[in-house]
Scaffold this motif. Structure first.
Motif, PDB file in Angstrom:
ATOM      1  N   ILE A   9       8.623  41.716   0.938  1.00 59.90           N
ATOM      2  CA  ILE A   9       8.836  41.604   2.037  1.00 59.90           C
ATOM      3  C   ILE A   9      10.026  42.354   1.719  1.00 59.90           C
ATOM      4  O   ILE A   9      10.596  42.177   0.988  1.00 59.90           O
ATOM      5  N   CYS A  12      14.562  42.204   6.302  1.00 62.38           N
ATOM      6  CA  CYS A  12      14.386  41.039   7.011  1.00 62.38           C
ATOM      7  C   CYS A  12      14.745  40.639   8.352  1.00 62.38           C
ATOM      8  O   CYS A  12      15.363  39.439   9.004  1.00 62.38           O
ATOM      9  N   SER A  16      10.271  40.113  10.494  1.00 59.86           N
ATOM     10  CA  SER A  16       9.450  39.022   9.447  1.00 59.86           C
ATOM     11  C   SER A  16       8.965  37.747   9.487  1.00 59.86           C
ATOM     12  O   SER A  16       8.463  36.731   8.420  1.00 59.86           O
ATOM     13  N   LEU A  20       6.003  35.806   8.001  1.00 55.88           N
ATOM     14  CA  LEU A  20       6.382  34.901   7.294  1.00 55.88           C
ATOM     15  C   LEU A  20       5.977  33.057   7.764  1.00 55.88           C
ATOM     16  O   LEU A  20       5.111  32.952   6.995  1.00 55.88           O
ATOM     17  N   VAL A  34      11.560  37.723  -0.402  1.00 59.68           N
ATOM     18  CA  VAL A  34      11.244  38.652   0.930  1.00 59.68           C
ATOM     19  C   VAL A  34      13.604  39.548   0.685  1.00 59.68           C
ATOM     20  O   VAL A  34      13.985  38.432  -0.772  1.00 59.68           O
ATOM     21  N   ASP A  36      16.507  42.406   1.627  1.00 57.72           N
ATOM     22  CA  ASP A  36      16.585  43.248   2.474  1.00 57.72           C
ATOM     23  C   ASP A  36      17.977  43.702   1.625  1.00 57.72           C
ATOM     24  O   ASP A  36      18.538  43.379   0.636  1.00 57.72           O
ATOM     25  N   ASN A  41      21.188  38.915   4.716  1.00 58.19           N
ATOM     26  CA  ASN A  41      19.561  38.535   5.642  1.00 58.19           C
ATOM     27  C   ASN A  41      18.839  37.637   4.197  1.00 58.19           C
ATOM     28  O   ASN A  41      17.533  36.807   5.154  1.00 58.19           O
ATOM     29  N   ALA A  42      18.505  38.562   3.399  1.00 51.29           N
ATOM     30  CA  ALA A  42      17.209  38.769   2.821  1.00 51.29           C
ATOM     31  C   ALA A  42      17.334  36.461   2.291  1.00 51.29           C
ATOM     32  O   ALA A  42      16.667  35.761   2.262  1.00 51.29           O
ATOM     33  N   ARG A  45      16.410  34.303   5.002  1.00 51.54           N
ATOM     34  CA  ARG A  45      14.844  34.564   5.951  1.00 51.54           C
ATOM     35  C   ARG A  45      14.103  33.513   4.588  1.00 51.54           C
ATOM     36  O   ARG A  45      13.432  32.891   4.485  1.00 51.54           O
ATOM     37  N   ALA A  46      14.610  33.774   3.295  1.00 48.20           N
ATOM     38  CA  ALA A  46      13.640  32.790   2.202  1.00 48.20           C
ATOM     39  C   ALA A  46      14.067  31.720   2.120  1.00 48.20           C
ATOM     40  O   ALA A  46      13.338  30.940   2.409  1.00 48.20           O
ATOM     41  N   ALA A  53      14.784  34.928  -2.565  1.00 48.86           N
ATOM     42  CA  ALA A  53      14.862  36.150  -1.592  1.00 48.86           C
ATOM     43  C   ALA A  53      15.894  36.631  -3.113  1.00 48.86           C
ATOM     44  O   ALA A  53      15.988  36.319  -4.140  1.00 48.86           O
TER      45      ALA A  53
END
Length: 373
Positions: A9, A12, A16, A20, A34, A36, A41-42, A45-46, A53
């Motif tokens: 992706i 993020c 997203s 996920l 992921v 970004d 941000n990555a 989210r990871a 990430a």
């Protein structure tokens, strides 16, 4: 079954999380990483979902990533999708696919040169209620569809979105932001559009943010926020599309189709579920149902949310070398329809489409179940 496609992706933001969260429901793909432009941000989210990430360059060079979901802002879609395709990876873009027909055609040429595929959201038209509506139309439940209405109206985004600026800039507005849901659903039910015309305007040249840290800040409006359009379909149906962010309250049905034998009420195509009713001639409205897995609530607020169904269909179709439903020709045609609506509002002309597409294959209940783990 063949090995699931490895998926990455790029982007993020909020959307997203839904991809996920819902990905484990589907066959055909596995989200591995992921990226970004903001590495924080990555990483966040990871960590939340147990994936890698990476920087954008790292993701594009990853040997185990076959397909990349483009979740960047619409203005960046063409640039990011171009990079994905040139890296030899398939791309599945969030809506709108791109912001012009020329951009869509450019990406199509890049995909062909690199022997990879393009897919694009929305996939809500694959939802239970919208597939039921299509099935009923195809069976002649309301006769031949001659006309209809599609309505998306609200006061806009500034009351709830902390950074609503881009919604009111060129490349967004109610047509390019929400129009894909409505036009995709109409095309999958009725077929391609032949001609469009419209009148467009805006209630105000500015908006005031009414929430969050920017509360009270004034932002410019650079795109039409009220659009009244007419869509003439190749099958002869004429649909009135009303799209506005200048309306505080409305009792219009979201979508109605009028046929030679009755009327069908279709729920909001922004969602996978909802109630379909059919009124035969002057009779009473009758609710229609069928045993489709994408009608089952599975998400927040008891929603049926199957975001990722189009991606699963694409992944499995790549493995089987068959056509996928959220395909390039379909997405390109919808982009041309939307941008022609906006151009007609500026020129006052009737715009004839230069593209067409096949209706995506129907997704009957058994086929939908085959997408699920």
């Amino acid at each position: 079954m063949t090995k699931p496609l490895g998926v990455g992706i790029i982007g993020c933001g909020n959307i997203s999380a839904a991809y996920l969260q819902l990905a484990p429901m589907f066959k055909g793909y596995e989200i591995l990483s992921v990226a970004d432009i903001n590495m924080e941000n990555a990483t966040a989210r990871a960590d939340e979902f147990g994936v890698r990430a990476e920087t954008v360059d790292e993701l594009l060079s990853a040997n185990d990533v076959d397909l990349v979901i483009n979740l960047t802002i619409p203005a960046a879609h063409v640039e990011v999708s171009r990079a994905i395709l040139k890296a030899g990876k398939h791309v599945y873009s969030e809506k709108p696919f791109v912001l012009s027909l020329a951009e869509a055609q450019e990406l199509g040429a890049v995909a062909q040169a690199n022997n990879v595929r393009i897919g694009s959201a929305p996939d809500t038209f694959m939802g239970a209620s919208h597939q039921l509506a299509r099935n009923l139309v195809d069976r002649g439940e309301i006769g031949s569809v001659t006309s209809g209405t599609a309505v998306v109206m609200s006061p806009g985004m500034e009351d709830w979105h902390p950074n609503p600026d881009f919604f009111f800039l060129k490349g967004a507005g109610p047509i390019l932001d929400l129009g894909p849901y409505y036009i995709c659903n109409l095309v999958q039910i009725l077929g391609p559009v032949k001609k469009v015309t419209s009148f467009t305007g805006s209630a105000s040249a500015t908006r005031t943010i009414a929430n969050g840290p920017r509360n009270g800040e004034i932002i410019p409006v650079k795109t039409p926020t009220t659009i009244h359009a007419l869509l003439a379909f190749e099958n002869g149906a004429i649909i009135t599309l009303l799209a506005s962010w200048d309306v505080f309250a409305s009792n219009h049905p979201i979508m109605e189709l009028y046929g030679t034998e009755g009327t069908m009420n279709v729920p909001d195509p922004n969602f996978f579920g909802g109630v379909v009713t059919v009124t035969e001639r002057a009779g009473d409205a009758v609710e229609k149902t069928w045993d489709h897995p994408f009608a089952i609530p599975n998400f927040e607020e008891n929603q049926a949310n199957y975001r990722g169904a189009g991606l699963a269909d694409m992944a499995l179709s790549i493995s089987a070398n068959t056509s996928h439903r959220c395909n390039e020709a379909f997405a390109t045609h919808v982009v041309e329809v939307m941008t022609a609506v906006l151009e007609a509002g500026e020129t006052g002309e009737v715009m004839t489409m230069t593209t067409t597409c096949e209706r995506p294959d129907a997704l009957v209940p058994d086929q939908a179940r085959a997408l699920l783990v």
